[in-house]
Scaffold this active site. Structure first.
Site, PDB file in Angstrom:
ATOM      1  N   HIS A 161       0.818  -1.221   0.000  1.00 17.32           N
ATOM      2  CA  HIS A 161       0.000   0.000   0.000  1.00 17.32           C
ATOM      3  C   HIS A 161       0.847   1.265   0.000  1.00 17.32           C
ATOM      4  CE1 HIS A 161      -4.093  -1.710   0.742  1.00 17.32           C
ATOM      5  NE2 HIS A 161      -3.352  -2.760   1.042  1.00 17.32           N
ATOM      6  N   ASP A 368       3.464   9.485  -0.757  1.00 17.68           N
ATOM      7  CA  ASP A 368       2.281   8.703  -0.378  1.00 17.68           C
ATOM      8  C   ASP A 368       2.076   7.603  -1.400  1.00 17.68           C
ATOM      9  OD1 ASP A 368       0.024   8.089   1.149  1.00 17.68           O
ATOM     10  OD2 ASP A 368      -0.661  10.169   1.192  1.00 17.68           O
TER      11      ASP A 368
HETATM   12  P1  ADQ Z   1      -3.011   6.013   4.833  1.00 13.53           P
HETATM   13  O1  ADQ Z   1      -1.601   6.444   4.975  1.00 13.53           O
HETATM   14  O2  ADQ Z   1      -3.756   5.813   6.096  1.00 13.53           O
HETATM   15  O3  ADQ Z   1      -3.149   4.689   3.927  1.00 13.53           O
HETATM   16  P2  ADQ Z   1      -4.950   7.436   3.010  1.00 13.53           P
HETATM   17  O4  ADQ Z   1      -4.878   6.744   1.711  1.00 13.53           O
HETATM   18  O5  ADQ Z   1      -5.121   8.897   2.883  1.00 13.53           O
HETATM   19  O6  ADQ Z   1      -3.685   7.196   3.937  1.00 13.53           O
HETATM   20  O7  ADQ Z   1      -6.187   6.849   3.792  1.00 13.53           O
HETATM   21  C1  ADQ Z   1      -6.605   7.383   5.013  1.00 13.53           C
HETATM   22  C2  ADQ Z   1      -8.044   6.969   5.280  1.00 13.53           C
HETATM   23  O8  ADQ Z   1      -8.363   7.302   6.632  1.00 13.53           O
HETATM   24  C3  ADQ Z   1      -9.031   7.688   4.386  1.00 13.53           C
HETATM   25  O9  ADQ Z   1     -10.056   6.816   4.004  1.00 13.53           O
HETATM   26  C4  ADQ Z   1      -9.564   8.819   5.291  1.00 13.53           C
HETATM   27  O10 ADQ Z   1     -10.901   9.189   5.027  1.00 13.53           O
HETATM   28  C5  ADQ Z   1      -9.477   8.176   6.654  1.00 13.53           C
HETATM   29  N1  ADQ Z   1      -9.236   9.226   7.667  1.00 13.53           N
HETATM   30  C6  ADQ Z   1      -8.161   9.992   7.795  1.00 13.53           C
HETATM   31  N2  ADQ Z   1      -8.337  10.861   8.814  1.00 13.53           N
HETATM   32  C7  ADQ Z   1      -9.551  10.619   9.326  1.00 13.53           C
HETATM   33  C8  ADQ Z   1     -10.318  11.179  10.402  1.00 13.53           C
HETATM   34  N3  ADQ Z   1      -9.874  12.172  11.153  1.00 13.53           N
HETATM   35  N4  ADQ Z   1     -11.522  10.664  10.628  1.00 13.53           N
HETATM   36  C9  ADQ Z   1     -12.000   9.665   9.868  1.00 13.53           C
HETATM   37  N5  ADQ Z   1     -11.348   9.114   8.857  1.00 13.53           N
HETATM   38  C10 ADQ Z   1     -10.131   9.577   8.597  1.00 13.53           C
HETATM   39  C11 ADQ Z   1      -2.222   3.790   3.295  1.00 13.53           C
HETATM   40  C12 ADQ Z   1      -1.173   4.429   2.386  1.00 13.53           C
HETATM   41  C13 ADQ Z   1      -1.865   5.288   1.337  1.00 13.53           C
HETATM   42  C14 ADQ Z   1      -2.870   4.434   0.558  1.00 13.53           C
HETATM   43  C15 ADQ Z   1      -3.772   3.665   1.498  1.00 13.53           C
HETATM   44  C16 ADQ Z   1      -4.648   2.661   0.748  1.00 13.53           C
HETATM   45  O11 ADQ Z   1      -0.261   5.205   3.156  1.00 13.53           O
HETATM   46  O12 ADQ Z   1      -0.924   5.858   0.443  1.00 13.53           O
HETATM   47  O13 ADQ Z   1      -3.665   5.289  -0.248  1.00 13.53           O
HETATM   48  O14 ADQ Z   1      -3.034   2.944   2.456  1.00 13.53           O
HETATM   49  O15 ADQ Z   1      -3.884   1.811  -0.053  1.00 13.53           O
END
Ligand code: ADQ
Length: 487
Positions: A161, A368
């Site tokens: 990921h 990311d």
């Molecule tokens: P993350 O590093 O966690 O994921 P991201 O892809 O942005 O990053 O996903 C975060 C998730 O958490 C999103 O669905 C977002 O809505 C949710 N989230 C964040 N803050 C929140 C809050 N305060 N309240 C509720 N929900 C919140 C890892 C990798 C990424 C990759 C994903 C999926 O680092 O690059 O996109 O996996 O493969």
């Protein structure tokens, strides 16, 4: 599910996500849960609890809302070395190009290997011969090697990921060969973007003296398939969340509070890879250079605390809170707070409403794998009056989201300019960019990601290269080109 699918899907990840209730609304959990239910599969991982010993802890199989989960408690010391140590203090920074923050500790490495071996021992008895096993992320690189050592013959797939780092960075890890070699016990290895795949292939060709031909990658006397499978979101589900009556009410309330102010939103786990300090600095630059936006913009950053047990995260949190406080003390007025900072998780319906009520999303990670927030923000917009996405060119999502305003997060002045432009973009351009972004989101959604990966994993070995190309809709001209250049 696909006709190519045989047997059950077994998903393995560090944590087993909640399968019911609010927490389950997260896209990835939903996508996996659907596929697991359809095939009567299992989701295997850590229970979230520490204690006991590797010898005494037993896997707990439960069925909740039609889904079987198998969870395991981990001995406290092993968990600390495996999760806080090797996974999040060594691999996570290194794979996000932060050699300076990466710490290699042989004891933590040993704990990581032990936990993977324990996972394999506890998982193997649950497997059936025609299962497809889909392993997720950097916590579990050596799981296939451990399973194979115990005699597993199932199809094993791995999806990373997070980004795959450049060879020179990966080489700083004393255990780099051990880690990459472990991938050659899988049948299929998936990355988020073509760039990640290219960096992996570069390592294989130059460091491991292996070879790459189309999706076939050979090294250490083994051959695997590797391809990019960009993860998407469940677009329809996010649109429904953002347009539900409760969300519409929240959006009206938020807009009434904002009056004529434009809200800029950021939503990230509190992690140094997300570029929060630079983001604040770009916003500060904008406030310094453009007094006319004072009182007109408001920056809401939602950043739930994550990995608080890792020192680098605690240091980083303190820095970021100081930066936010500095901006507010420099620019705040009686009727205006330039930065609002929330550290709690927000329920997904509220998150959808917050996205929809925001004129701009500032998604500026310094690195990311993909970034799902960028995609969720776009899906939550009103197509008649959409907001604008300002997106880092170093997020995997930028590869597919060229209609966003792309920025280099290391360039505070350019990011500030993009922020200003985003907040003032005319309606017709906002609509055109949004429509273009939505086309991409719908084409590469979460179901397609899941189906492409599982079908590629299930496809018979000799047909797999062609199937992969069809699934990923790659141009046939590149098929089987033996000297396909990846540099
Ligand atoms: P993350 O590093 O966690 O994921 P991201 O892809 O942005 O990053 O996903 C975060 C998730 O958490 C999103 O669905 C977002 O809505 C949710 N989230 C964040 N803050 C929140 C809050 N305060 N309240 C509720 N929900 C919140 C890892 C990798 C990424 C990759 C994903 C999926 O680092 O690059 O996109 O996996 O493969």
């Amino acid at each position: 599910m696909s006709p190519a699918r045989r047997g059950r899907l077994v998903a393995v990840s560090n944590r087993v996500g909640p399968v019911t209730g609010e927490g389950a609304a997260g896209g990835l959990a939903v996508a996996l849960v659907d596929a697991l239910r359809e095939t009567r599969g299992i989701w295997f991982g850590w229970s979230g609890k520490t204690g006991g010993s590797a010898e005494s802890n037993r896997v707990r199989v439960r069925e909740t809302a039609g889904l079987r989960t198998a969870t395991l408690d981990l001995p406290a010391a092993d968990h600390d070395g495996y999760y806080n140590g090797f996974a999040n203090h060594c691999l996570w920074p290194l794979f996000h190009f932060r050699v300076d923050l990466s710490r290699y500790d042989p004891d933590e490495h040993a704990a990581y290997a032990r936990v993977n071996a324990l996972f394999a021992r506890q998982l193997l008895p649950l497997l059936e011969s025609d299962d497809l096993v889909w392993v997720h992320d950097y916590h579990l690189f050596p799981l296939a090697a451990e399973l194979r050592a115990l005699g597993a013959r199932q199809r094993l797939g791995f999806f990373l990921h997070i980004p795959f780092p450049p060879r020179d960075i990966l080489n700083t890890l004393p255990a780099h060969e051990w880690l990459v070699r472990a991938l050659f016990d899988y049948d299929l290895v998936g990355f988020q973007t073509e760039q990640d795949l290219q960096r992996f292939c570069d390592y294989i060709e130059r460091e491991a003296r292996g070879s790459v031909s189309g999706t076939r990658v050979r090294a250490w006397g083994r051959e695997i398939r590797a391809a990019a499978f960009p993860i998407g979101i469940d677009v329809g589900a996010f649109e429904r969340l953002a347009t539900a009556p409760a969300a519409a009410r929240q959006v009206r309330e938020l807009r009434a509070r904002l009056r004529d102010r434009a809200q800029i939103i950021g939503v990230d786990r509190l992690d140094y890879s997300k570029g929060l300090l630079r983001r604040l600095s770009a916003y500060e630059t904008l406030l310094e250079r453009q007094p006319r936006v004072h009182g007109k913009l408001e920056f809401l950053q939602i950043a739930p605390i994550s990995r608080g047990e890792v020192q680098a995260y605690r240091d980083f949190r303190a820095e970021i809170e100081q930066a936010a406080a500095r901006i507010n003390s420099r620019f705040a007025r009686l009727d205006w707070t330039p930065v609002r900072w929330l550290t709690q998780a927000v329920p997904r319906p509220t998150l959808a409403a917050l996205y929809r009520a925001s004129r701009v999303a500032l998604v500026t990670p310094v690195r990311d794998g993909m970034n799902l927030v960028a995609k969720e923000y776009v899906a939550a917009q009103d197509p008649d009056d959409p907001g604008v996405l300002v997106l880092s060119c170093f997020a995997g999502a930028a590869q597919q989201m060229q209609a966003a305003l792309l920025v280099n997060p290391y360039d505070a002045a350019a990011t500030a300019e993009a922020l200003l432009r985003a907040s003032e973009l005319p309606l017709d351009e906002r609509r055109a960019r949004h429509a273009e972004l939505m086309r991409g989101l719908r084409e590469f959604d979460l179901a397609r990601w899941r189906d492409a990966f599982t079908q590629a994993l299930a496809a018979p070995a000799r047909r797999r290269v062609r199937d992969l190309r069809a699934l990923l809709r790659l141009p046939s001209a590149t098929t089987e080109s033996p000297s396909r250049s990846r540099h």
